[in-house]
Design a protein around this motif. Structure first.
Motif, mmCIF file in Angstrom:
data_model
loop_
_atom_site.group_PDB
_atom_site.id
_atom_site.type_symbol
_atom_site.label_atom_id
_atom_site.label_comp_id
_atom_site.label_asym_id
_atom_site.label_seq_id
_atom_site.Cartn_x
_atom_site.Cartn_y
_atom_site.Cartn_z
ATOM 1 N N ARG A 1 0.830 -1.208 0.000
ATOM 2 C CA ARG A 1 0.000 0.000 0.000
ATOM 3 C C ARG A 1 0.862 1.254 0.000
ATOM 4 O O ARG A 1 1.804 1.387 0.781
ATOM 5 C CB ARG A 1 -0.926 0.035 1.209
ATOM 6 C CG ARG A 1 -1.916 1.209 1.168
ATOM 7 C CD ARG A 1 -2.899 1.172 2.319
ATOM 8 N NE ARG A 1 -2.264 1.317 3.608
ATOM 9 C CZ ARG A 1 -1.991 2.490 4.194
ATOM 10 N NH1 ARG A 1 -2.299 3.612 3.601
ATOM 11 N NH2 ARG A 1 -1.419 2.526 5.364
ATOM 12 N N THR B 1 0.179 5.559 -0.176
ATOM 13 C CA THR B 1 -0.798 6.638 -0.176
ATOM 14 C C THR B 1 -0.297 7.750 -1.078
ATOM 15 O O THR B 1 0.789 8.285 -0.881
ATOM 16 C CB THR B 1 -1.026 7.184 1.247
ATOM 17 O OG1 THR B 1 -1.491 6.116 2.076
ATOM 18 C CG2 THR B 1 -2.058 8.305 1.243
ATOM 19 N N ASP C 1 -5.448 5.937 -1.925
ATOM 20 C CA ASP C 1 -4.709 4.722 -1.583
ATOM 21 C C ASP C 1 -4.500 3.906 -2.848
ATOM 22 O O ASP C 1 -5.450 3.662 -3.599
ATOM 23 C CB ASP C 1 -5.476 3.899 -0.550
ATOM 24 C CG ASP C 1 -5.507 4.591 0.801
ATOM 25 O OD1 ASP C 1 -4.510 5.252 1.158
ATOM 26 O OD2 ASP C 1 -6.525 4.493 1.495
ATOM 27 N N ASP D 1 5.431 3.554 6.659
ATOM 28 C CA ASP D 1 4.472 4.004 5.651
ATOM 29 C C ASP D 1 5.210 4.652 4.481
ATOM 30 O O ASP D 1 6.259 5.279 4.647
ATOM 31 C CB ASP D 1 3.472 4.992 6.240
ATOM 32 C CG ASP D 1 2.436 4.324 7.120
ATOM 33 O OD1 ASP D 1 2.207 3.106 6.969
ATOM 34 O OD2 ASP D 1 1.851 5.018 7.976
#
Length: 119
Positions: free
Chosen positions: A5, A7, A21, A89
């Protein structure tokens, strides 16, 4: 486990920044795990920011990935939507025009990250 994933932060037709996303497909690669297809990169930039980091609305200087190595941040779009991100992230910053985004440290500690710029 077959996707990674990311963003994306981008500017829409009105110049407002938005979140999206996205999933990068991962393919089985035997004992070394799962790998994505290779992506072109131009430069890798290492960065540390002070604990009080609170950068008002700004545009990304270029299309680039941001990889958070530690800490926690809150990003706010020009429409007021916020999301929190933490170590591990990955963001794709594409809002090089428009109204930009705001970034604030959520932990009173020096924070480390890496930028990977696109060609």
């Amino acid at each position: 486990m077959n996707n990674f994933r990311v963003t994306r932060i981008y500017s829409d037709a009105n110049g407002d920044s938005r979140f999206e996303d996205t999933l990068i497909p991962l393919n089985p690669s035997g004992e070394i795990g799962f790998l994505s297809e290779g992506l072109e990169a131009k430069r890798v930039i290492f960065r540390k920011v002070v604990p009080s980091y609170d950068y008002d609305f700004h545009n990304a200087p270029q299309k680039q990935y941001l990889v958070l190595l530690d800490g926690r941040i809150r990003i706010e779009t020009s429409l007021g939507e916020t999301r929190d991100f933490t170590a591990g992230d990955v963001l794709l910053l594409e809002d090089v025009t428009g109204k930009g985004h705001r970034t604030k440290n959520l932990v009173e500690a020096e924070r480390s990250s890496i930028f990977i710029t696109s060609p």
